[in-house]
Design a protein around this motif. Structure first.
Motif, short mmCIF file in Angstrom:
data_model
loop_
_atom_site.label_atom_id
_atom_site.label_comp_id
_atom_site.label_asym_id
_atom_site.label_seq_id
_atom_site.Cartn_x
_atom_site.Cartn_y
_atom_site.Cartn_z
N ALA A 169 39.04 -13.39 -31.86
CA ALA A 169 37.58 -13.47 -32.01
C ALA A 169 36.88 -13.05 -30.73
CB ALA A 169 37.19 -14.89 -32.40
N PHE A 170 37.40 -13.48 -29.58
CA PHE A 170 36.79 -13.09 -28.31
C PHE A 170 36.90 -11.58 -28.10
CE2 PHE A 170 36.52 -17.06 -25.38
CZ PHE A 170 35.84 -17.74 -26.37
N LEU A 220 45.14 -24.95 -23.01
CA LEU A 220 45.22 -25.26 -24.43
C LEU A 220 46.17 -24.34 -25.18
CD1 LEU A 220 41.63 -26.20 -25.60
CD2 LEU A 220 43.54 -27.68 -25.07
N ALA A 221 46.50 -23.20 -24.59
CA ALA A 221 47.36 -22.23 -25.28
C ALA A 221 48.68 -22.87 -25.68
CB ALA A 221 47.61 -21.02 -24.39
N ALA A 222 49.18 -23.73 -24.82
CA ALA A 222 50.47 -24.36 -25.12
C ALA A 222 50.31 -25.38 -26.24
CB ALA A 222 51.00 -25.04 -23.87
N GLN A 223 49.17 -26.05 -26.26
CA GLN A 223 48.97 -27.13 -27.20
C GLN A 223 48.58 -26.63 -28.59
OE1 GLN A 223 49.65 -30.27 -26.69
NE2 GLN A 223 48.98 -30.79 -28.76
N MET A 224 47.71 -25.61 -28.65
CA MET A 224 47.19 -25.13 -29.93
C MET A 224 47.42 -23.63 -30.06
SD MET A 224 43.55 -27.13 -29.66
CE MET A 224 42.97 -26.83 -31.33
N ILE A 272 48.06 -21.51 -32.53
CA ILE A 272 47.37 -20.76 -33.59
C ILE A 272 45.90 -20.61 -33.25
CG2 ILE A 272 46.84 -20.65 -36.05
CD1 ILE A 272 49.27 -22.38 -36.55
N TYR A 273 45.31 -21.74 -32.85
CA TYR A 273 43.90 -21.71 -32.46
C TYR A 273 43.69 -20.72 -31.33
CZ TYR A 273 39.40 -23.33 -30.71
OH TYR A 273 38.10 -23.37 -30.29
N THR A 274 44.58 -20.75 -30.35
CA THR A 274 44.46 -19.83 -29.22
C THR A 274 44.52 -18.39 -29.69
OG1 THR A 274 45.65 -21.47 -27.92
CG2 THR A 274 45.40 -19.27 -26.97
N GLY A 275 45.44 -18.12 -30.60
CA GLY A 275 45.58 -16.76 -31.09
C GLY A 275 44.32 -16.29 -31.78
N ILE A 276 43.80 -17.13 -32.67
CA ILE A 276 42.60 -16.73 -33.41
C ILE A 276 41.42 -16.58 -32.48
CG2 ILE A 276 40.94 -17.54 -35.12
CD1 ILE A 276 43.28 -18.66 -36.68
#
Lengths: 514, 496
Positions: free
Chosen positions: A398-399, A384-388, A390-394
């Motif tokens: 958070a993790f 999913l890192a490639a697809q999303m 910003i989400y991946t970064g956040i």
């Protein structure tokens, strides 16, 4: 500033009153009213914070009104350094929760009315200084929670809701017996401040069922609170309820409701039965260790992302228990190590707050991906890192916050818990560091499986995290980062109250009498 | 006081007798289609009776040569019974089940039960105990079987007769034992005689009390004298079920409290059963056991019911158990707790039955399936039923919690030997949550969500609100009730 605490508690009820008169098809209006109500409530908590005198560790903004004089039941409210951060956290998460629930379209009126009722119950528990009032608010939370899980939850919602309800009610019944026992042995009063003065002496020498009354009442109340925390072995309702609840409710459950248990132990058990603290602190630390290890191992085994986050709560609350147990370091038997007690207790309260922000963030992020992919199977994603991005970064941030990386608030509070407990419970602290390892393992492993590797073909059209969702996550992220780098404002806010609690417990406890 | 003098203190009952006779005559004069008017006549009459009772305020005396007493304790229960009867009467006029039947006799019989209950709550004489129980029972048999064309109702009436005859027979046998041991039927003389009784008579006395308990237990539907309850509750017209679940129970508790407090405890000083001059007899243990078995069985069996009326029948058994919990303490506090509980129970339990009636009027059914999606279709009824169920479970902030709170408080105050009762009572509340919440679950979480909203007929809606609002308000502010009960906690006491 007059009656500010009452305003805080009853403001959501006013919101419910307004919502009740809105026709049920005007969904947006209902959501806006709910947002305005909780927004105002949050602003009011900031006003309260501004006017709060952090140098004074005692109760402030006290309110008192007669209620049922024939049973000595009084409406007493107050706030101190222990409850203030929790109140601010509650108001913040409720405000954010409204926006997390913005996509709710089923029976909107009922949902937001119940949400606000839940809000009233939680704030009420934190601010009540009358034990009867405390209990009423404690129970008021149950029914809205039952409906919110049972009506808007996942596939197993009905079972999860009733299990949550039965578990908590069982705890509250035990608590009620304890409350009544305290009432009649301490001069017929529910006033927590009076009980704090009277109970330590009044309970000494009393016996219940041939056992020391302090031990019996301590256990009755402790089980009531422990179910909420949840402390192993009372935790089995938690993964189920957290997983089945809608996202916003999971946020409140993990973010605040779990803290109520710890708050209760600190306020009631520590305040009223200092002797019991000495008697039980070893067990408390041991239970904390079990929570840490058990929660970590269970989280590692999960394939459902939400369940993993749920078990991480069990794991994280364990650190709080270990920190709390450190209070006895300040006692004579342990060499009057005040610094350790301060670190432990302060760490516990700080950890409560941090877990509130971090777990809220994690649940919101799980909700984001669930809304898009309609499942939460960790194995089912990939790349999913490639697809999303910003989400991946956040999520990465958070993790990292969740696994207690230095630079995030969770690291500081966990470290404080360990530092405080180390002088007294060396073995337990050393063993529980294993939990940190597990903690890092389950978060990193999950991250790797979701975001790295080949992109799953099914998800090549997955939309990026949207602005509304960013609006709900980013404030929490900033708080976590800020306190990770500069925790002093928080610690200054609570430190004088922590000293009051430590002093109260240490000065009134006579360990020998147990 | 002599019979003639007594009459001047007896005006509430005299008014009631006038109302009953008036109702019979009135019913003869009007057409069948208007027989409901007798109901309004009875309601108006009962309001006058309530006013008359209030006028008596704190008069404390014995009437009719020591056979009944007039004291605030009796007046409290009389008002409670009148209130329940008025509420039930209004709803009876709306009930679909009764619509095909002539209602004149129905309301007349209801009036006679009220009269019997008035005697029950004020009697201090064994003969009057038996007579008043019989007045109440026989009228109840007829009312339970009132739906002539309905076989379940016939069954209910017959079962009630058989069990009633059996238990009152045993009770009468017990009364004769007591008379034989003490030579009197008057409570005060019996109390005096028992205190001076030789210990060799203990076995006979225990036997006699247990036989008395059969009669009391039958009236409050305590286990193991409860077998009639589910069938009668299910078969009888729902209005009568509602009435039976509260009024005769209140009367029986009043009678039981008076008997134990005056005869077997310390002559009515409300110091508890332990201070009794005959403490060697295990009254407290017998009553504790009865209470524990009653509530546990009621709750466990209620879990398995599919008919809501039947579920409420078992729930009423469980609630009798909660009230019985406070009996072994027999202190001022525990009597106070039972009285508060009855007030709270009146509103929540009547309310639950009113909802059952409203739903039956609409759907014709009373099983869990008939309640599917009801919360969405009739939100007012759904919310009200949720309030009643939560209150019956005993969760704050509702009346039911306050009732349980006082019961538990009186037990904790009573001392260490009662703590285990609190624990069992508490666990029972948790168990009961499951079946009460099942109603809520079915109403809101299951079934199709309808888009149209239905409202119950106005009078039905008013009656449901009239029980739902107090159920919530009394959970938050109950000082008026607490004061009323406190002022009513005065017995006529006579020590010889």
């Amino acid at each position: 500033m007059e009656n500010i605490l009452s305003w805080l508690i009853w403001m959501p009820v006013i919101g419910i009153g307004i919502i009740a008169f809105i026709p049920r098809d005007k969904n947006d209006l209902i959501k806006i009213i709910a947002a305005v109500t909780t927004g105002l409530q949050f602003l009011l908590t900031l006003v309260l914070w501004q006017n709060y005198d952090a140098g004074n560790g005692g109760m402030q903004f006290m309110e008192r009104a007669t209620w049922i004089p024939s049973f000595n039941i009084t409406y007493i409210l107050g706030v101190d350094g222990l409850s203030l951060p929790m109140v601010i956290l509650t108001a913040l998460l409720c405000f954010i929760g409204i926006f997390v629930s913005w996509n709710i379209n089923k029976a909107v009126k009922g949902y937001f009315a119940l949400f606000l009722l839940l809000d009233t119950g939680i704030i009420g528990v934190f601010l009540s200084m009358d034990f009867f009032l405390f209990y009423i608010f404690w129970e008021v939370m149950l029914l809205p929670m039952y409906f919110l899980i049972g009506m808007w939850g996942g596939p197993q919602r009905e079972y999860a809701a009733i299990k949550f309800f039965l578990y908590t009610l069982f705890g509250s019944v035990l608590m009620l017996i304890g409350i009544l026992g305290l009432y009649f042995s301490c001069g017929n009063t529910f006033d927590i401040q009076v009980l704090m003065e009277v109970a330590p002496d009044a309970l000494r020498g009393l016996t219940w069922w041939g056992m020391s009354a302090i031990k019996v009442i301590w256990v009755l109340l402790f089980v009531g609170f422990a179910i909420k925390v949840p402390v192993f072995p009372f935790h089995t309702w938690l993964p189920l309820a957290h997983v089945e609840a809608p996202t916003a409710i999971s946020v409140l459950l993990a973010g605040i409701l779990l803290k109520l248990g710890v708050y209760g132990i600190l306020r009631i058990n520590y305040g009223l039965m200092p002797d019991g603290v000495y008697w039980f602190s070893g067990a408390l630390a041991a239970l904390g260790l079990i929570n840490v290890i058990w929660g970590g191992l269970c989280a590692l085994a999960q394939t459902d992302l939400k369940k993993l986050v749920a078990y991480s709560s069990v794991n994280h609350m364990g650190y709080t228990l270990i920190g709390m147990a450190a209070i006895i370091a300040a006692g004579e038997a342990n060499g009057l190590n005040l610094k350790a007690a301060q670190a432990g207790l302060g760490g516990a309260v700080f950890q409560m707050f941090n877990h509130g922000t971090i777990s809220a963030m994690l649940f919101i992020l799980v909700g984001v991906i669930y809304d898009r992919a309609h499942h939460r199977d960790i194995e089912g994603f990939g790349g999913l890192a490639a697809q999303m991005p910003i989400y991946t970064g956040i999520t990465a941030v958070a993790f990292f916050a969740g696994l207690g990386l230095p630079g995030f608030s969770g690291f500081i509070s966990e470290a404080m818990c360990f530092i405080g407990a180390f002088p007294v419970y060396k073995g337990i602290v050393i063993a529980s560091t294993l939990g940190i390892l597990l903690n890092a393992a389950y978060f990193l492993w999950a991250f790797q499986r979701i975001f790295f590797g080949e992109l799953n073909e099914k998800y090549k059209d997955l939309p990026e995290i949207n602005r509304l969702e960013l609006f709900t996550v980013v404030p929490l992220l900033l708080i976590t980062l800020f306190f990770g780098i500069y925790p002093a404002p928080f610690l200054n806010l609570i430190s004088s109250t922590m000293d009051v609690i430590i002093n109260h417990v240490v000065s009134l406890a006579t360990f020998a009498s147990m | 006081m002599t019979n003639l003098q007594s009459l001047s203190y007896y005006y509430p009952e005299l008014i009631l007798s006038g109302v009953i006779l008036g109702a019979i005559i009135y019913d003869l004069l009007i057409d069948k289609s208007k027989s409901g008017n007798v109901g309004w006549f009875l309601i108006a009459g009962l309001m006058a009776v309530a006013g008359a009772i209030c006028l008596q305020d704190d008069t404390v005396t014995t009437l009719f040569t020591n056979s009944i007493v007039l004291d605030p304790f009796a007046s409290f229960f009389k008002l409670l019974v009148v209130l329940a009867t008025i509420l039930v009467s209004v709803v009876s006029l709306q009930s679909g089940e009764l619509s095909e039947y002539r209602k004149g006799e129905y309301f007349t019989l209801l009036g006679i039960i009220v009269f019997g209950l008035f005697l029950m709550v004020s009697t201090v004489d064994l003969i009057m105990v038996y007579l008043s129980i019989e007045i109440v029972s026989i009228m109840s048999f007829v009312l339970a079987g009132y739906l002539k064309q309905n076989t379940r109702s016939n069954e209910a009436g017959l079962k009630y007769v058989v069990y009633g005859a059996f238990s009152s027979g045993i009770m009468l046998f017990g009364l004769s034992y007591i008379y034989g041991l003490t030579g009197s039927t008057n409570y005060f003389e019996i109390q005096h005689a028992i205190a001076n009784l030789d210990t060799s008579a203990n076995t006979a006395l225990i036997m006699a009390t247990i036989m008395m308990l059969v009669g009391f237990g039958y009236k409050v539907s305590a286990v193991p004298f409860h077998f009639w309850t589910p069938d009668v509750y299910e078969g009888a017209p729902t209005t009568i079920t509602a009435f039976l679940s509260i009024a005769p129970k209140a009367g029986a508790f009043a009678m039981m409290i008076r008997f134990f407090n005056q005869v077997l405890a310390d002559g009515g000083a409300m110091g508890g059963l332990d201070t009794s001059s005959i403490a060697i007899l295990p009254w407290a243990n017998i009553l504790s056991l009865l209470a524990v078995i009653t509530m546990t069985l009621g709750n466990v069996v209620a879990l398995q019911q599919n008919n809501i009326k039947r579920m409420l029948a078992y729930s009423s058994i469980a609630h009798a158990g909660y009230m019985l919990l406070a009996m072994p303490v027999m202190s001022g506090d525990s009597i106070y707790a039972i009285m508060i509980y009855l007030v709270m129970y009146l509103f929540m339990n009547l309310g639950a039955f009113f909802v059952v009636i409203a739903v039956k009027n609409k759907t014709g059914g009373e099983t869990f399936d008939d309640y599917k999606g009801l919360g969405w279709e009739m939100p007012m009824i759904g919310v009200a039923m949720t309030i009643f169920m939560v209150s019956l479970t005993g969760l704050p902030p509702t009346a039911g919690f306050i009732g349980k709170f006082y019961i538990f408080a009186s037990l904790i105050k009573g001392g260490g030997q009662f703590y285990w009762l609190v624990l069992i009572g508490g666990i029972n509340s948790v168990v009961s949550l499951y079946y009460y919440l099942r109603v809520v679950k079915v109403m809101f979480l299951e079934g199709e969500r309808s888009e149209t909203i239905l409202q119950p007929p106005t009078i039905m809606a008013v009656m449901i609100l009239a029980t739902a609002i107090p159920t919530v308000i009394l959970g938050i502010y109950w000082t008026p009730v607490a004061d009323w009960v406190q002022n009513s906690l005065t017995f006529f006491i006579q020590t010889l």
